[in-house]
Design an enzyme around this catalytic site. Sequence first.
Site, mmCIF file in Angstrom:
data_model
loop_
_atom_site.group_PDB
_atom_site.id
_atom_site.type_symbol
_atom_site.label_atom_id
_atom_site.label_comp_id
_atom_site.label_asym_id
_atom_site.label_seq_id
_atom_site.Cartn_x
_atom_site.Cartn_y
_atom_site.Cartn_z
ATOM 1 N N PHE A 1 0.844 -1.201 0.000
ATOM 2 C CA PHE A 1 0.000 0.000 0.000
ATOM 3 C C PHE A 1 0.877 1.249 0.000
ATOM 4 O O PHE A 1 0.517 2.275 -0.563
ATOM 5 C CB PHE A 1 -0.917 0.009 1.226
ATOM 6 C CG PHE A 1 -1.958 -1.071 1.191
ATOM 7 C CD1 PHE A 1 -2.980 -1.021 0.266
ATOM 8 C CD2 PHE A 1 -1.902 -2.138 2.069
ATOM 9 C CE1 PHE A 1 -3.947 -2.015 0.218
ATOM 10 C CE2 PHE A 1 -2.857 -3.137 2.030
ATOM 11 C CZ PHE A 1 -3.887 -3.083 1.100
ATOM 12 N N CYS A 2 2.004 1.151 0.685
ATOM 13 C CA CYS A 2 2.888 2.303 0.793
ATOM 14 C C CYS A 2 4.330 1.806 0.850
ATOM 15 O O CYS A 2 4.656 1.056 1.757
ATOM 16 C CB CYS A 2 2.557 3.102 2.053
ATOM 17 S SG CYS A 2 3.512 4.598 2.243
ATOM 18 N N PRO A 3 5.180 2.128 -0.109
ATOM 19 C CA PRO A 3 5.014 3.175 -1.112
ATOM 20 C C PRO A 3 4.092 2.829 -2.279
ATOM 21 O O PRO A 3 3.710 3.731 -3.023
ATOM 22 C CB PRO A 3 6.445 3.390 -1.621
ATOM 23 C CG PRO A 3 7.136 2.101 -1.400
ATOM 24 C CD PRO A 3 6.536 1.536 -0.147
ATOM 25 N N SER B 1 6.809 0.576 3.568
ATOM 26 C CA SER B 1 7.364 1.868 3.974
ATOM 27 C C SER B 1 8.707 1.723 4.670
ATOM 28 O O SER B 1 8.870 0.872 5.553
ATOM 29 C CB SER B 1 6.399 2.554 4.943
ATOM 30 O OG SER B 1 5.104 2.582 4.422
#
Lengths: 76, 377
Positions: free
Chosen positions: A13-15, B293
């Site tokens: 989802f992230c990045p 992340s």
Amino acid sequence: MAEKKLIDARGSFCPGPLMELIAAMKMVAVGDEIEILSTDKGSAAEIPQWINKVGHEYIGSHEEAGVWHVNVKRSK
Amino acid sequence: MKILVVGGGMGGTILANNVARNLKDELKSGKVQLTVLSASDKHMYQPGLLYVAVGRMTPDELYRDQASLLEPSIQFQVDPVDQFMLDNNQVKTKSGKIHSYDILVIATGSRMWPDSIPGLKENAEFFYTEQTAVKMFKRLREFEGGKVVIAMGVPHKCPMAPLEIVFMLDDYFKERGIRDKVQLHYTYPIGRVHTLENVAKWAQPEMDKRGITYETLFNLKSVDGEKRLLASEEGTETNYDMLISIPAHKGMEVIENNKLGQNGWIPTDRYSLAMEGRSNVFILGDTTNIPISKAGSTAHFEAETVGANIAALVRFGAPVRKYDGKVFCFIQAGSEKATYAMFNYTLPPDPKAPTRAIHWFKLAYNKLYWISARGLL
């Protein structure tokens, strides 16, 4: 000789798959292909949008069991 | 049994403390030895650099002695690794010492890479080191008006940093009474203002409300310092008076030099966090190539998983946990409010509207971090 790189961005989802692709594109040679795996259905739309805007080549995409396989080529 | 942790950042520190507490008896009896090798005797709270850059924290608040954060049973040495000899289960340090191990954890982190864009290093302000964050703050204090552009490279550490800095700058210039003289212009690599769709849905109207202009699908290609002009991969240009960048990052030089992974990112199994092809080597935090992340919380949750698994491997020879991709990021929405995003490999984030309560909790966490690093929170 052109090579093909696989990026497994499933569950990212992230990045996110497009950001993974943007980073990877800088690391491959002109003419190389990248196949990116994504579980985000939005990837099938937003990756071609970016590829076309920058001027790389969008080869195609297909979905298999909830995973989108998006293929592109670095053109410049 | 020798357990060796390379790296004394958030991941390595939490991991070592978790293992030390899980294997308290084994360490006491001498059955297990746990060693941490680090490049520094200091531990920095890296998220605090954002606050330093806008004058809300001072650099001295960011540091603690690394030894003070580690359980007494851990052997800590300031002697960074120079060579990884994985086939021999050994590493060699800068001082020339050889360490053998049965289990190795690599948590060396990442570094900013402004050299990846021509002209960026010389012409932009950054907040990823103490030196650059202080320089940025001094530059901001002298700034009397003009166009401030936020531009970024990919991949970058802390995916919330672009939004946080632009909202904090908005408040910073308001507090100085010069907001009407400053144009804040935000650029972002993909077709919305943040990669997390739900975060973008909140952030874009917030930018509109604050009068922050933005350009999406903008990937920085080059910076012309004389003309004060940015060029994008997409073929557009934008001028600036002050450029603030969240630059691309890469893994540490030692990882690249030892050919453990392209750009310093080590190929890692996303669930076991074992290095690909090595069942006794685990990778934590920014150092992995997992597509999640690069953030402190990622290292934190990974360290909990690997810590539990190492203890189980020592005690009965099998891991007990899988990493589910959990990430928790605060989002500082200006100087008075904050929210957060929490997600994993299967559940997307659903951030709520920013509140003052979460802002105060974030400020509290800036202090609570030191308990977190000890593996207690």
